[in-house]
Design a protein around this motif. Sequence first.
Motif, PDB file in Angstrom:
ATOM      1  N   ASP A   1     -47.182  27.573  -3.957  1.00 50.43           N
ATOM      2  CA  ASP A   1     -47.119  26.460  -3.001  1.00 50.43           C
ATOM      3  C   ASP A   1     -48.009  26.795  -1.803  1.00 50.43           C
ATOM      4  OD1 ASP A   1     -46.350  24.667  -0.842  1.00 50.43           O
ATOM      5  OD2 ASP A   1     -44.595  24.161  -2.053  1.00 50.43           O
ATOM      6  N   ARG A   2     -49.205  26.265  -1.817  1.00 51.63           N
ATOM      7  CA  ARG A   2     -50.212  26.563  -0.791  1.00 51.63           C
ATOM      8  C   ARG A   2     -49.736  26.179   0.615  1.00 51.63           C
ATOM      9  NH1 ARG A   2     -53.890  29.360   1.131  1.00 51.63           N
ATOM     10  NH2 ARG A   2     -55.697  28.420   2.075  1.00 51.63           N
ATOM     11  N   ARG A   3     -49.092  25.018   0.741  1.00 49.94           N
ATOM     12  CA  ARG A   3     -48.671  24.571   2.074  1.00 49.94           C
ATOM     13  C   ARG A   3     -47.601  25.494   2.649  1.00 49.94           C
ATOM     14  NH1 ARG A   3     -46.367  19.098   1.900  1.00 49.94           N
ATOM     15  NH2 ARG A   3     -44.389  20.172   1.701  1.00 49.94           N
ATOM     16  N   GLN A   4     -46.659  25.929   1.836  1.00 56.17           N
ATOM     17  CA  GLN A   4     -45.633  26.845   2.334  1.00 56.17           C
ATOM     18  C   GLN A   4     -46.262  28.152   2.812  1.00 56.17           C
ATOM     19  OE1 GLN A   4     -42.421  27.434  -0.440  1.00 56.17           O
ATOM     20  NE2 GLN A   4     -41.782  25.295  -0.354  1.00 56.17           N
ATOM     21  N   ALA A   5     -47.258  28.633   2.066  1.00 57.23           N
ATOM     22  CA  ALA A   5     -47.940  29.855   2.482  1.00 57.23           C
ATOM     23  C   ALA A   5     -48.660  29.633   3.817  1.00 57.23           C
ATOM     24  CB  ALA A   5     -48.926  30.299   1.410  1.00 57.23           C
ATOM     25  N   ARG A   6     -49.268  28.476   3.997  1.00 56.71           N
ATOM     26  CA  ARG A   6     -49.953  28.171   5.262  1.00 56.71           C
ATOM     27  C   ARG A   6     -48.962  28.072   6.418  1.00 56.71           C
ATOM     28  NH1 ARG A   6     -54.392  28.907   7.197  1.00 56.71           N
ATOM     29  NH2 ARG A   6     -54.664  26.899   8.161  1.00 56.71           N
ATOM     30  N   VAL A   7     -47.779  27.512   6.160  1.00 59.34           N
ATOM     31  CA  VAL A   7     -46.752  27.425   7.203  1.00 59.34           C
ATOM     32  C   VAL A   7     -46.381  28.823   7.671  1.00 59.34           C
ATOM     33  CG1 VAL A   7     -44.329  26.834   7.655  1.00 59.34           C
ATOM     34  CG2 VAL A   7     -45.836  25.157   6.562  1.00 59.34           C
ATOM     35  N   ILE A   8     -46.142  29.728   6.738  1.00 63.31           N
ATOM     36  CA  ILE A   8     -45.813  31.113   7.110  1.00 63.31           C
ATOM     37  C   ILE A   8     -46.972  31.737   7.869  1.00 63.31           C
ATOM     38  CG2 ILE A   8     -45.390  33.441   6.207  1.00 63.31           C
ATOM     39  CD1 ILE A   8     -42.910  31.724   6.007  1.00 63.31           C
ATOM     40  N   GLU A   9     -48.172  31.542   7.369  1.00 64.93           N
ATOM     41  CA  GLU A   9     -49.346  32.127   8.003  1.00 64.93           C
ATOM     42  C   GLU A   9     -49.506  31.622   9.439  1.00 64.93           C
ATOM     43  OE1 GLU A   9     -53.586  33.089   6.256  1.00 64.93           O
ATOM     44  OE2 GLU A   9     -53.354  30.941   6.596  1.00 64.93           O
ATOM     45  N   LEU A  10     -49.382  30.328   9.632  1.00 64.27           N
ATOM     46  CA  LEU A  10     -49.594  29.760  10.964  1.00 64.27           C
ATOM     47  C   LEU A  10     -48.476  30.137  11.926  1.00 64.27           C
ATOM     48  CD1 LEU A  10     -50.931  26.229  10.022  1.00 64.27           C
ATOM     49  CD2 LEU A  10     -52.234  28.220  10.788  1.00 64.27           C
TER      50      LEU A  10
ATOM     51  N   SER B   1     -45.990  27.019  17.040  1.00 63.48           N
ATOM     52  CA  SER B   1     -44.655  26.414  17.011  1.00 63.48           C
ATOM     53  C   SER B   1     -44.563  25.483  15.809  1.00 63.48           C
ATOM     54  CB  SER B   1     -44.416  25.612  18.290  1.00 63.48           C
ATOM     55  OG  SER B   1     -45.258  24.465  18.296  1.00 63.48           O
ATOM     56  N   VAL B   2     -43.372  24.961  15.571  1.00 63.98           N
ATOM     57  CA  VAL B   2     -43.186  24.004  14.480  1.00 63.98           C
ATOM     58  C   VAL B   2     -44.079  22.786  14.708  1.00 63.98           C
ATOM     59  CG1 VAL B   2     -41.538  22.410  13.401  1.00 63.98           C
ATOM     60  CG2 VAL B   2     -40.852  24.769  13.888  1.00 63.98           C
ATOM     61  N   ALA B   3     -44.101  22.281  15.933  1.00 62.42           N
ATOM     62  CA  ALA B   3     -44.901  21.090  16.240  1.00 62.42           C
ATOM     63  C   ALA B   3     -46.401  21.366  16.059  1.00 62.42           C
ATOM     64  CB  ALA B   3     -44.621  20.615  17.662  1.00 62.42           C
ATOM     65  N   GLU B   4     -46.869  22.520  16.523  1.00 57.86           N
ATOM     66  CA  GLU B   4     -48.285  22.862  16.375  1.00 57.86           C
ATOM     67  C   GLU B   4     -48.658  23.046  14.901  1.00 57.86           C
ATOM     68  OE1 GLU B   4     -49.037  25.300  20.546  1.00 57.86           O
ATOM     69  OE2 GLU B   4     -48.049  26.314  18.871  1.00 57.86           O
ATOM     70  N   THR B   5     -47.758  23.656  14.144  1.00 64.49           N
ATOM     71  CA  THR B   5     -48.000  23.841  12.707  1.00 64.49           C
ATOM     72  C   THR B   5     -48.064  22.492  12.010  1.00 64.49           C
ATOM     73  OG1 THR B   5     -46.891  25.986  12.774  1.00 64.49           O
ATOM     74  CG2 THR B   5     -47.148  24.961  10.607  1.00 64.49           C
ATOM     75  N   ALA B   6     -47.143  21.594  12.368  1.00 62.70           N
ATOM     76  CA  ALA B   6     -47.135  20.251  11.779  1.00 62.70           C
ATOM     77  C   ALA B   6     -48.447  19.529  12.086  1.00 62.70           C
ATOM     78  CB  ALA B   6     -45.946  19.461  12.305  1.00 62.70           C
ATOM     79  N   GLU B   7     -48.912  19.655  13.316  1.00 62.43           N
ATOM     80  CA  GLU B   7     -50.172  19.011  13.700  1.00 62.43           C
ATOM     81  C   GLU B   7     -51.350  19.600  12.918  1.00 62.43           C
ATOM     82  OE1 GLU B   7     -52.967  18.420  17.679  1.00 62.43           O
ATOM     83  OE2 GLU B   7     -50.922  19.143  17.916  1.00 62.43           O
ATOM     84  N   ALA B   8     -51.373  20.928  12.784  1.00 58.87           N
ATOM     85  CA  ALA B   8     -52.474  21.581  12.074  1.00 58.87           C
ATOM     86  C   ALA B   8     -52.507  21.217  10.596  1.00 58.87           C
ATOM     87  CB  ALA B   8     -52.375  23.097  12.230  1.00 58.87           C
ATOM     88  N   LEU B   9     -51.330  21.027   9.995  1.00 62.55           N
ATOM     89  CA  LEU B   9     -51.254  20.728   8.563  1.00 62.55           C
ATOM     90  C   LEU B   9     -51.142  19.233   8.273  1.00 62.55           C
ATOM     91  CD1 LEU B   9     -48.870  23.598   7.412  1.00 62.55           C
ATOM     92  CD2 LEU B   9     -51.368  23.500   7.255  1.00 62.55           C
ATOM     93  N   HIS B  10     -51.058  18.435   9.317  1.00 65.64           N
ATOM     94  CA  HIS B  10     -50.946  16.977   9.177  1.00 65.64           C
ATOM     95  C   HIS B  10     -49.705  16.582   8.368  1.00 65.64           C
ATOM     96  CE1 HIS B  10     -54.875  16.762  10.978  1.00 65.64           C
ATOM     97  NE2 HIS B  10     -55.357  17.551  10.039  1.00 65.64           N
ATOM     98  N   VAL B  11     -48.578  17.214   8.720  1.00 63.36           N
ATOM     99  CA  VAL B  11     -47.287  16.883   8.120  1.00 63.36           C
ATOM    100  C   VAL B  11     -46.277  16.739   9.251  1.00 63.36           C
ATOM    101  CG1 VAL B  11     -47.787  18.065   5.930  1.00 63.36           C
ATOM    102  CG2 VAL B  11     -46.637  19.314   7.761  1.00 63.36           C
ATOM    103  N   SER B  12     -45.074  16.322   8.909  1.00 59.77           N
ATOM    104  CA  SER B  12     -44.036  16.149   9.932  1.00 59.77           C
ATOM    105  C   SER B  12     -43.415  17.500  10.293  1.00 59.77           C
ATOM    106  CB  SER B  12     -42.944  15.217   9.410  1.00 59.77           C
ATOM    107  OG  SER B  12     -42.199  15.865   8.387  1.00 59.77           O
ATOM    108  N   PRO B  13     -42.846  17.596  11.499  1.00 62.31           N
ATOM    109  CA  PRO B  13     -42.138  18.833  11.877  1.00 62.31           C
ATOM    110  C   PRO B  13     -40.990  19.153  10.906  1.00 62.31           C
ATOM    111  CG  PRO B  13     -42.550  17.502  13.821  1.00 62.31           C
ATOM    112  CD  PRO B  13     -42.937  16.669  12.633  1.00 62.31           C
ATOM    113  N   GLU B  14     -40.345  18.134  10.387  1.00 58.39           N
ATOM    114  CA  GLU B  14     -39.262  18.356   9.429  1.00 58.39           C
ATOM    115  C   GLU B  14     -39.787  19.024   8.164  1.00 58.39           C
ATOM    116  OE1 GLU B  14     -39.867  15.392  10.936  1.00 58.39           O
ATOM    117  OE2 GLU B  14     -38.185  15.422  12.353  1.00 58.39           O
ATOM    118  N   THR B  15     -40.975  18.613   7.716  1.00 60.96           N
ATOM    119  CA  THR B  15     -41.591  19.229   6.534  1.00 60.96           C
ATOM    120  C   THR B  15     -41.911  20.687   6.821  1.00 60.96           C
ATOM    121  OG1 THR B  15     -42.505  17.130   5.788  1.00 60.96           O
ATOM    122  CG2 THR B  15     -43.572  19.120   4.957  1.00 60.96           C
ATOM    123  N   VAL B  16     -42.415  20.978   8.012  1.00 66.34           N
ATOM    124  CA  VAL B  16     -42.710  22.360   8.391  1.00 66.34           C
ATOM    125  C   VAL B  16     -41.427  23.182   8.391  1.00 66.34           C
ATOM    126  CG1 VAL B  16     -43.472  23.858  10.285  1.00 66.34           C
ATOM    127  CG2 VAL B  16     -44.794  21.829   9.691  1.00 66.34           C
TER     128      VAL B  16
END
Length: 187
Positions: free
Chosen positions: A140-149, A156-171
């Motif tokens: 799961d590439r996105r999960q790996a990116r969440v951990i990395e970021l 933060s959760v909000a910054e990660t969501a913005e960087a990945l273009h997903v919702s904070p809940e998804t992060v």
Amino acid sequence: MAEEPAKDITRLLHAWSQGDDGALASLMPLVYDELHRSAHFHMAREAPDNTLQTTALVNEVYLRLVGGQPVPVNDRAHFFAVCATMMRRILIDVARGRRSLKRGGTAEHLPLDDAILVSNTPRVDLLDLDEALTSLAAVDRRQARVIELRFFGGLSVAETAEALHVSPETVQRDWRLAREWLMHELA
């Protein structure tokens, strides 16, 4: 007035992405403090015998940005995500060098849970974490990116969501699932 620096950053990022080397030189003073904070976050958890300093980590990121091809970045969040990835790679390279010098001696251990944001207690081997993250990226590439970021980039959760273009809940969901997966892999 606060929007002016953000507009300048965006303008300079786009210019740099299109090959304007001078734009990166103009950009760095505007983003330096935030990069330094992120680097300090990582360096606080490094081994006491680590010779790499916070400022040196930021400088190494800058040198890699200058020395490589311009990276196409969409916005400020994407730029900091790229820098977080570079910091991860630099720290992994330093840990590998330290391990090889010690012929398998103890490598730095880092926590991998929510306490990571406030704790300096070492528990997870950085190189083992890197290998597990590489395995997670295959699943799961996105999960790996969440951990990395979040872990390496200090976002933060909000910054990660913005960087990945997903919702904070998804992060938050990816963060929880990826941590569980990684803890199982590292056990």
